[in-house]
Design a protein around this motif. Structure first.
Motif, PDB file in Angstrom:
ATOM      1  N   THR A   1       0.849  -1.197   0.000  1.00  0.00           N
ATOM      2  CA  THR A   1       0.000   0.000   0.000  1.00  0.00           C
ATOM      3  C   THR A   1       0.880   1.241   0.000  1.00  0.00           C
ATOM      4  N   TRP A   2       0.511   2.246  -0.814  1.00  0.00           N
ATOM      5  CA  TRP A   2       1.283   3.483  -0.871  1.00  0.00           C
ATOM      6  C   TRP A   2       1.217   4.260   0.439  1.00  0.00           C
ATOM      7  N   LEU A   3       0.288   3.908   1.325  1.00  0.00           N
ATOM      8  CA  LEU A   3       0.195   4.586   2.628  1.00  0.00           C
ATOM      9  C   LEU A   3       1.464   4.373   3.452  1.00  0.00           C
ATOM     10  N   LEU A   4       2.254   3.334   3.116  1.00  0.00           N
ATOM     11  CA  LEU A   4       3.485   3.055   3.859  1.00  0.00           C
ATOM     12  C   LEU A   4       4.709   3.743   3.252  1.00  0.00           C
ATOM     13  N   HIS A   5       4.524   4.458   2.155  1.00  0.00           N
ATOM     14  CA  HIS A   5       5.643   5.192   1.555  1.00  0.00           C
ATOM     15  C   HIS A   5       6.045   6.331   2.477  1.00  0.00           C
ATOM     16  N   LYS A   6       7.327   6.640   2.527  1.00  0.00           N
ATOM     17  CA  LYS A   6       7.822   7.665   3.466  1.00  0.00           C
ATOM     18  C   LYS A   6       7.220   9.044   3.187  1.00  0.00           C
ATOM     19  N   ASN A   7       6.775   9.297   1.933  1.00  0.00           N
ATOM     20  CA  ASN A   7       6.199  10.611   1.600  1.00  0.00           C
ATOM     21  C   ASN A   7       4.670  10.649   1.720  1.00  0.00           C
ATOM     22  N   ALA A   8       4.066   9.517   2.094  1.00  0.00           N
ATOM     23  CA  ALA A   8       2.588   9.461   2.203  1.00  0.00           C
ATOM     24  C   ALA A   8       2.131  10.204   3.463  1.00  0.00           C
ATOM     25  N   PRO A   9       0.942  10.832   3.410  1.00  0.00           N
ATOM     26  CA  PRO A   9       0.437  11.502   4.619  1.00  0.00           C
ATOM     27  C   PRO A   9       0.103  10.472   5.694  1.00  0.00           C
ATOM     28  N   PRO A  10       0.293  10.798   6.980  1.00  0.00           N
ATOM     29  CA  PRO A  10      -0.037   9.832   8.047  1.00  0.00           C
ATOM     30  C   PRO A  10      -1.526   9.473   7.985  1.00  0.00           C
ATOM     31  N   THR A  11      -1.815   8.168   7.927  1.00  0.00           N
ATOM     32  CA  THR A  11      -3.213   7.700   7.839  1.00  0.00           C
ATOM     33  C   THR A  11      -3.445   6.633   8.900  1.00  0.00           C
ATOM     34  N   PRO A  12      -4.006   7.024  10.047  1.00  0.00           N
ATOM     35  CA  PRO A  12      -4.271   6.012  11.087  1.00  0.00           C
ATOM     36  C   PRO A  12      -5.436   5.111  10.678  1.00  0.00           C
ATOM     37  N   MET A  13      -5.465   3.894  11.223  1.00  0.00           N
ATOM     38  CA  MET A  13      -6.576   2.987  10.934  1.00  0.00           C
ATOM     39  C   MET A  13      -7.872   3.550  11.529  1.00  0.00           C
ATOM     40  N   PRO A  14      -9.050   3.128  11.024  1.00  0.00           N
ATOM     41  CA  PRO A  14     -10.320   3.644  11.545  1.00  0.00           C
ATOM     42  C   PRO A  14     -10.448   3.445  13.058  1.00  0.00           C
ATOM     43  N   LYS A  15     -11.061   4.425  13.732  1.00  0.00           N
ATOM     44  CA  LYS A  15     -11.204   4.386  15.203  1.00  0.00           C
ATOM     45  C   LYS A  15     -11.945   3.141  15.666  1.00  0.00           C
ATOM     46  N   GLU A  16     -13.022   2.783  14.940  1.00  0.00           N
ATOM     47  CA  GLU A  16     -13.833   1.625  15.335  1.00  0.00           C
ATOM     48  C   GLU A  16     -12.989   0.349  15.296  1.00  0.00           C
ATOM     49  N   LEU A  17     -12.122   0.236  14.261  1.00  0.00           N
ATOM     50  CA  LEU A  17     -11.275  -0.947  14.143  1.00  0.00           C
ATOM     51  C   LEU A  17     -10.229  -0.964  15.260  1.00  0.00           C
ATOM     52  N   LYS A  18      -9.698   0.220  15.574  1.00  0.00           N
ATOM     53  CA  LYS A  18      -8.700   0.307  16.655  1.00  0.00           C
ATOM     54  C   LYS A  18      -9.299  -0.169  17.980  1.00  0.00           C
ATOM     55  N   ALA A  19     -10.554   0.246  18.235  1.00  0.00           N
ATOM     56  CA  ALA A  19     -11.251  -0.166  19.464  1.00  0.00           C
ATOM     57  C   ALA A  19     -11.490  -1.675  19.455  1.00  0.00           C
ATOM     58  N   ARG A  20     -11.836  -2.204  18.291  1.00  0.00           N
ATOM     59  CA  ARG A  20     -12.083  -3.645  18.156  1.00  0.00           C
ATOM     60  C   ARG A  20     -10.797  -4.438  18.415  1.00  0.00           C
ATOM     61  N   ILE A  21      -9.681  -3.965  17.868  1.00  0.00           N
ATOM     62  CA  ILE A  21      -8.393  -4.650  18.060  1.00  0.00           C
ATOM     63  C   ILE A  21      -8.008  -4.646  19.538  1.00  0.00           C
ATOM     64  N   LEU A  22      -8.258  -3.536  20.228  1.00  0.00           N
ATOM     65  CA  LEU A  22      -7.977  -3.476  21.668  1.00  0.00           C
ATOM     66  C   LEU A  22      -8.798  -4.516  22.427  1.00  0.00           C
ATOM     67  N   ARG A  23     -10.073  -4.683  22.009  1.00  0.00           N
ATOM     68  CA  ARG A  23     -10.937  -5.699  22.640  1.00  0.00           C
ATOM     69  C   ARG A  23     -10.416  -7.106  22.347  1.00  0.00           C
ATOM     70  N   MET A  24      -9.963  -7.318  21.089  1.00  0.00           N
ATOM     71  CA  MET A  24      -9.432  -8.634  20.701  1.00  0.00           C
ATOM     72  C   MET A  24      -8.174  -8.967  21.514  1.00  0.00           C
ATOM     73  N   ARG A  25      -7.322  -7.979  21.706  1.00  0.00           N
ATOM     74  CA  ARG A  25      -6.102  -8.183  22.501  1.00  0.00           C
ATOM     75  C   ARG A  25      -6.434  -8.567  23.939  1.00  0.00           C
ATOM     76  N   LYS A  26      -7.410  -7.811  24.496  1.00  0.00           N
ATOM     77  CA  LYS A  26      -7.843  -8.045  25.878  1.00  0.00           C
ATOM     78  C   LYS A  26      -8.364  -9.465  26.044  1.00  0.00           C
TER      79      LYS A  26
END
Length: 355
Positions: free
Chosen positions: A327-352
């Protein structure tokens, strides 16, 4: 840790000739499988998962053609280590030397794998008798042991049963017994639990894990169910439109996904703790593989697509020693693009939950 490579796929491309033109089903796939490990290949229908493993087995349909690549299979023949490019073998050589004997496959629907006119005992014994010329009595004993190993009660009685006399779960266990009958180095499971109910599905997954622990066999899982992947996989390769778009350790793919398509797949998993009333779906339709357009195949469905996505296909960017994403999002010149908030919350629940 010294890991022993069993299968190495490099630059594999496959096309199918159709009335509408050439369908570029597999486009430059690169994958590795190591001894005793489980690789899960995930993606939606039509992404190229099954075509990839059919190429390994040498069972592509008549209109399929491998246009480039190698599939290097490493195995022991006595004391000798053999490196064999499977794509250089004829169909006859594949059946005689590889299929069933060294690489076995469990298909999605056991009824299409089993011969309805033959008792299951005879079907389990067939591979041993054919590949190793095993005496009938010895093959019978091993078949009974295999049925016991896959959790079938009264194995001697079941040896005389025909496929229609068994339940779906039992038929799938028989197919696994047949696959294991010649002690293969690699077991390929193409959505082996799709047609089964949830409790039987869990038992089959547990069974394959147990067999793997006891025999050291390497397993490739083909599935679109990320719940299955979480239970069985050491490594995960995410496929989209005939390409690997992200690969890494199971923990990396589930807890630190980097490709927007992987974000979409994880967001689309049903979650009882999510506050959303509507289940997330990836927008748009899958990429048309008749297309030879420029850019990233996922660009039209990607809410985070950059201008370059419509012009150039992204290369594989390295995240860690084991984690890569295209994905071009990982290129050093790409703008910072965090993952969606809902997915981040879901991943935290999965980790827990995992902890």
């Amino acid at each position: 840790m010294n890991r022993e490579k069993v299968l190495s796929i490099r630059d594999l491309s496959i096309s199918f000739q159709t009335a509408a033109g050439a369908v570029n089903a597999i486009r430059g796939v690169k994958l590795d499988l190591y001894k005793g490990e489980t690789l899960a290949i995930v993606g939606e229908s039509g992404s190229g998962k099954s075509v990839t493993v059919k190429a390994i087995m040498g069972i592509l349909s008549g209109n399929g053609q491998v246009t480039s690549g190698t599939i290097d299979f490493t195995y022991k023949r006595g004391e000798e280590t053999v490196h064999q490019d499977l794509l250089k073998l004829t169909k006859r050589e594949m059946r005689r030397r590889i299929n069933g004997k060294r690489i076995a496959m469990v298909f999605q629907d056991p009824m299409t794998s089993l011969n309805p006119t033959m008792p299951i005992g005879k079907q389990i014994m067939e591979g041993m008798r054919c590949h190793y010329k095993t005496p009938k009595e010895e093959a019978y004993k091993k078949a009974v042991n295999l049925l016991t190993m896959v959790g079938i009660t009264e194995p001697e009685k079941r040896m005389r049963c025909y496929p229609h006399q068994l339940s779906g779960g039992m038929r799938q266990r028989v197919v696994i017994a047949i696959a294991l009958s010649c002690d293969p180095e690699v077991l390929i499971c193409d959505e082996p639990t799709t047609a089964l109910d949830v409790t039987i599905q869990a038992r089959i997954l547990e069974l394959i894990r147990e067999i793997q622990k006891n025999t050291g066999i390497s397993v490739i899982y083909i599935t679109h169910d990320l719940g299955v992947v979480a239970k069985v996989a050491d490594y995960v390769a995410v496929m989209y439109a005939g390409k690997i778009v992200e690969k890494g350790l199971a923990e990396e793919i589930f807890y630190d996904p980097r490709h927007p398509y992987t974000w979409g797949l994880l967001s689309a998993m049903p979650d009882l703790d999510a506050s959303d009333e509507v289940l997330y779906t990836i927008p748009g339709s899958p990429f048309n593989l008749l297309n030879k357009g420029k850019g990233d195949a996922f660009a039209d469905r990607n809410a985070y697509a950059l201008a370059i996505d419509y012009r150039l296909e992204p290369p594989m960017f390295q995240v860690t020693d084991t984690h890569y994403a295209a994905t071009w999002l990982l290129h050093k010149n790409a703008p910072p693009t965090p993952m969606p908030k809902e997915l981040k919350a879901r991943i935290l629940r999965m980790r827990k939950e995992a902890d």
